[in-house]
Design an enzyme around this catalytic site. Sequence first.
Site: not given
Length: 370
Positions: A71, A79, A188, A200, A270
């Site tokens: 990601d 990252r 998404h 999440h 996901d």
Amino acid sequence: MNAQNHESTAHAPLIIDIAGCQLTGADRRRLAHPLVGGMILFARNWDSRQQLLQLCADIKSVRPDLLICVDHEGGRVQRFRTDGFTHIPPMRAFGEMWMDDGKGGKYREGSGAMRAMDAAAAAGYVLGSELRSCGVDFSFTPVLDLDWGGSGVIGDRSFGRDPRMVAVLARSLMQGLLQSGMANCGKHFPGHGFVKADSHTDIPVDRRALKAILADDAAPYPWLSTALTAVMPAHVIYPRVDARPAGFSSKWLQDILRGQLRFDGAIFSDDLSMEGARRINAEVVSFAEAACAALNAGCDMALLCNQSVGDGLIVDAFLADMDAALAAGRWQPDANSEARRVALLPETLPQPWDELMVQPAYMHALDLLP
């Protein structure tokens, strides 16, 4: 089930992760599992460019066709941020550039849009080529969600509120990724920006009608049909369309995305460890049950993230459960899904980092970033 039986299935749909910066024996064993088709990197897997390059080489030594993902969008979702990696601005910065046509004598109608398109293409090229120089194959970007102003989890990750602007800037970013030899992933589907809850930790619910969603939040997907190589559905429930979250809904994935919108690229679930992914029809399910539900709904690949941390026994159990589910016929391997996974692997050799740093196209792209 032994590896030979698996080979006849010709489908490696699982994307897993590892805990550290080097491969352990357990990591190698898990990555060699015939149902594993790739792995996703996180900041905990990063120490330096040289370490990342070695880690990616070690992963490929286990199986050359493993898809190494990350990601890495820019902004707060990036990252790797040190040892020379360019800080890519959040996508909102390109949307703001689009709206800026200058003032006074410098005003020129439409100039902001043209600059923003060029800058977004530059960002895609910088992002993709730096990742590829370190051995990474694929990044889950761009975000196609619209910024309605209320979603903390999306926010400045979005190019903006207007689906036309979002689609054009996303296409520019994809052009830059393509120039670097990297595929793309719109996310998404059909849109996460309207709901405030964070999938999440919660299960967001979007109560709009299908017609409203397709006309607005999902509009970029058919407009980008010739450019999108992969899509990630939202862990959001749209109850006026289906009681299941989009990532577990054959209505969303097969009837609408593949049928109505004619998308023929790869579909990733996901992260199945997210709260929004563990509940189907109001029941908490296991990781393997969630993966089977995603695959049966129309996903080509299923991601399980952050379960390797610690002893990683959850990953071992997940792989064993998926073996058992396959043997029991609870999900069906799909050769087309495997072809879509393999199609995401880069077809060109990456540029070594030191050569990339002095390449004119790369240096020009850096100058274009906001």
